[in-house]
Design an enzyme around this catalytic site. Sequence first.
Site, PDB file in Angstrom:
ATOM      1  N   SER A 174     -10.692  -0.854   3.511  1.00 45.13           N
ATOM      2  CA  SER A 174      -9.877  -1.006   4.732  1.00 45.13           C
ATOM      3  C   SER A 174      -9.477   0.365   5.248  1.00 45.13           C
ATOM      4  O   SER A 174      -8.885   1.155   4.505  1.00 45.13           O
ATOM      5  CB  SER A 174      -8.596  -1.777   4.431  1.00 45.13           C
ATOM      6  OG  SER A 174      -8.880  -3.028   3.868  1.00 45.13           O
TER       7      SER A 174
ATOM      8  N   ARG B 228       0.831  -1.226   0.000  1.00 47.57           N
ATOM      9  CA  ARG B 228       0.000   0.000   0.000  1.00 47.57           C
ATOM     10  C   ARG B 228       0.863   1.273   0.000  1.00 47.57           C
ATOM     11  O   ARG B 228       0.504   2.288   0.583  1.00 47.57           O
ATOM     12  CB  ARG B 228      -0.950   0.047   1.201  1.00 47.57           C
ATOM     13  CG  ARG B 228      -2.006  -1.028   1.219  1.00 47.57           C
ATOM     14  CD  ARG B 228      -2.969  -0.882   0.044  1.00 47.57           C
ATOM     15  NE  ARG B 228      -4.131  -1.725   0.211  1.00 47.57           N
ATOM     16  CZ  ARG B 228      -4.186  -3.041  -0.084  1.00 47.57           C
ATOM     17  NH1 ARG B 228      -3.144  -3.624  -0.610  1.00 47.57           N
ATOM     18  NH2 ARG B 228      -5.284  -3.733   0.114  1.00 47.57           N
TER      19      ARG B 228
ATOM     20  N   GLU C 275      -4.785   3.476   6.588  1.00 49.20           N
ATOM     21  CA  GLU C 275      -4.501   3.226   5.177  1.00 49.20           C
ATOM     22  C   GLU C 275      -5.143   4.332   4.347  1.00 49.20           C
ATOM     23  O   GLU C 275      -4.686   4.679   3.266  1.00 49.20           O
ATOM     24  CB  GLU C 275      -5.073   1.860   4.797  1.00 49.20           C
ATOM     25  CG  GLU C 275      -4.502   1.278   3.535  1.00 49.20           C
ATOM     26  CD  GLU C 275      -5.539   1.063   2.470  1.00 49.20           C
ATOM     27  OE1 GLU C 275      -5.238   1.348   1.302  1.00 49.20           O
ATOM     28  OE2 GLU C 275      -6.654   0.632   2.796  1.00 49.20           O
TER      29      GLU C 275
HETATM   30  N1  EPU Z   1     -10.240 -11.033  10.088  1.00 49.64           N
HETATM   31  C1  EPU Z   1     -10.905 -11.170  11.283  1.00 49.64           C
HETATM   32  N2  EPU Z   1     -11.972 -10.353  11.518  1.00 49.64           N
HETATM   33  C2  EPU Z   1     -12.403  -9.433  10.635  1.00 49.64           C
HETATM   34  C3  EPU Z   1     -11.715  -9.284   9.418  1.00 49.64           C
HETATM   35  C4  EPU Z   1     -10.628 -10.103   9.158  1.00 49.64           C
HETATM   36  O1  EPU Z   1     -10.567 -11.996  12.113  1.00 49.64           O
HETATM   37  O2  EPU Z   1     -13.387  -8.737  10.938  1.00 49.64           O
HETATM   38  C5  EPU Z   1      -9.069 -11.909   9.819  1.00 49.64           C
HETATM   39  C6  EPU Z   1      -9.442 -13.315   9.382  1.00 49.64           C
HETATM   40  O3  EPU Z   1      -8.463 -14.165   9.921  1.00 49.64           O
HETATM   41  C7  EPU Z   1      -9.279 -13.242   7.877  1.00 49.64           C
HETATM   42  C8  EPU Z   1      -8.113 -12.310   7.746  1.00 49.64           C
HETATM   43  O4  EPU Z   1      -8.303 -11.355   8.780  1.00 49.64           O
HETATM   44  O5  EPU Z   1      -9.003 -14.492   7.335  1.00 49.64           O
HETATM   45  C9  EPU Z   1      -7.987 -11.619   6.392  1.00 49.64           C
HETATM   46  O6  EPU Z   1      -9.211 -10.956   6.089  1.00 49.64           O
HETATM   47  P1  EPU Z   1      -9.525 -10.497   4.574  1.00 49.64           P
HETATM   48  O7  EPU Z   1      -9.257 -11.603   3.640  1.00 49.64           O
HETATM   49  O8  EPU Z   1     -10.876  -9.889   4.583  1.00 49.64           O
HETATM   50  O9  EPU Z   1      -8.410  -9.451   4.271  1.00 49.64           O
HETATM   51  P2  EPU Z   1      -7.783  -8.232   5.069  1.00 49.64           P
HETATM   52  O10 EPU Z   1      -6.377  -8.579   5.404  1.00 49.64           O
HETATM   53  O11 EPU Z   1      -8.663  -7.807   6.199  1.00 49.64           O
HETATM   54  C10 EPU Z   1      -6.759  -7.132   2.942  1.00 49.64           C
HETATM   55  C11 EPU Z   1      -6.790  -5.821   2.232  1.00 49.64           C
HETATM   56  C12 EPU Z   1      -8.099  -5.644   1.468  1.00 49.64           C
HETATM   57  C13 EPU Z   1      -8.199  -6.776   0.461  1.00 49.64           C
HETATM   58  C14 EPU Z   1      -8.159  -8.105   1.213  1.00 49.64           C
HETATM   59  C15 EPU Z   1      -8.128  -9.287   0.298  1.00 49.64           C
HETATM   60  C16 EPU Z   1      -5.398  -4.344   3.535  1.00 49.64           C
HETATM   61  C17 EPU Z   1      -5.337  -3.142   4.412  1.00 49.64           C
HETATM   62  N3  EPU Z   1      -6.601  -4.730   3.177  1.00 49.64           N
HETATM   63  O12 EPU Z   1      -7.774  -7.105   3.937  1.00 49.64           O
HETATM   64  O13 EPU Z   1      -8.016  -4.417   0.751  1.00 49.64           O
HETATM   65  O14 EPU Z   1      -9.397  -6.682  -0.278  1.00 49.64           O
HETATM   66  O15 EPU Z   1      -6.950  -8.178   2.011  1.00 49.64           O
HETATM   67  O16 EPU Z   1      -6.880  -9.364  -0.324  1.00 49.64           O
HETATM   68  O17 EPU Z   1      -4.358  -4.893   3.187  1.00 49.64           O
HETATM   69  C18 EPU Z   1      -8.531  -2.101   0.888  1.00 49.64           C
HETATM   70  O18 EPU Z   1      -7.312  -1.903   0.827  1.00 49.64           O
HETATM   71  O19 EPU Z   1      -9.355  -1.157   0.980  1.00 49.64           O
HETATM   72  C19 EPU Z   1      -9.009  -3.464   0.887  1.00 49.64           C
HETATM   73  C20 EPU Z   1     -10.309  -3.760   0.991  1.00 49.64           C
END
Ligand code: EPU
Length: 347
Positions: free
Chosen positions: A247, A174, A343
């Site tokens: 995010s 990012r 972010e």
């Molecule tokens: N999780 C929780 N609780 C929650 C949300 C997530 O426990 O409420 C944990 C779970 O273990 C889950 C893990 O976090 O398996 C990952 O969650 P998710 O796949 O939703 O991804 P993220 O890491 O929360 C990142 C990006 C997103 C992107 C997704 C998928 C960042 C800051 N965010 O989110 O990007 O869509 O991965 O690749 O890196 C954005 O930048 O606006 C965005 C939406």
Amino acid sequence: MRKSGLIDNGSLITDNVSLRRFNTFGIEANARHFAEITRLEDLRALLTSPVYGPMDKLVLGGGSNLLFTRDFDGLVLKINLPGIQTVREDDAHAWVRAGAGVNWHDLVVHCLDHDYAGIENLSLIWGTVGAAPMQNIGAYGVEIKDVFEELEAVRISDGSLRPFGHADCRFGYRESVFKHDLKGQYIITSVTLRLDKQPVFHTSYGAIADTLREMGANLSIRAISEAVCRIRTSKLPDPHQIGNAGSFFKNPEMDEAAFDRLRSQHPTVPHYPAPAGQVKVPAGWLIEQCGWKGKRVGNAGVHAQQALVLVNYGEATGAEIQRLSERVQASVAGKFGIALQAEVNVV
Ligand code: EPU
């Protein structure tokens, strides 16, 4: 809204424009001056104009990664530069250039329609092409840096045009040079991607493989795009219905030793490998553990399906969202000793 007139290059400047429909958080803020840019020459003329050149400027793409906490007293430039073209091709690759104002997902659909692979995992990310390299957008195991060839940008101080190659952009998680050393200095006007004619599928991240199985579809870039769209729409609130900027925080990264300390106290913490031997921990998990998931404070809240997303329930001010974000940061710092970084760009 009052028209203050055409400047000599033909670009229309409007005074006192509500920015509410130009940010996906749906926050009310006023732009003292506002211009929609559809031609490069208008942008360059504006930047060198004796009246508008010296003003403070705010560059807007899709407004999907920012939070307004105040009115903007200078000139807001809404970049709507259009156009998608294949500029070069060989047997293996196609180089596609898109104007900075093109909607990112429209570019994804264009590539699917032409069987150009590489950005299908980045389906349904809101925002524009010009904003994409700025924060090296990423999702489901792919980042724009993986397909990035070059971009062109205009220097705000003098209107000159400059190409930036991959190394010049200094991409990170990012991150790019445009958020650091060159912050506020350039406006991206077009981006060229190098796409694959023979697809390399990325299906190992999260729920993609399971969703593809549920869909019963043959593996293709179209099927991956469809799977990503399904996952995103199930987790991320539609900004037309409930204001948000995806995010709100970055997932924190730490070294092995720090991670081991964290895991000794919280054995179930999810984690992923990050570059340079770092370990990435999902901020959504940390926030959920602090009890914030689905919580509402006045007009602001933490999304019930994905704790990393802060939402505007309708009439929130930017300051309200920001206060909530600070409370979330304080909880995570208190429970885990981790400082979450925003972010989203706070204006
Ligand atoms: N999780 C929780 N609780 C929650 C949300 C997530 O426990 O409420 C944990 C779970 O273990 C889950 C893990 O976090 O398996 C990952 O969650 P998710 O796949 O939703 O991804 P993220 O890491 O929360 C990142 C990006 C997103 C992107 C997704 C998928 C960042 C800051 N965010 O989110 O990007 O869509 O991965 O690749 O890196 C954005 O930048 O606006 C965005 C939406």
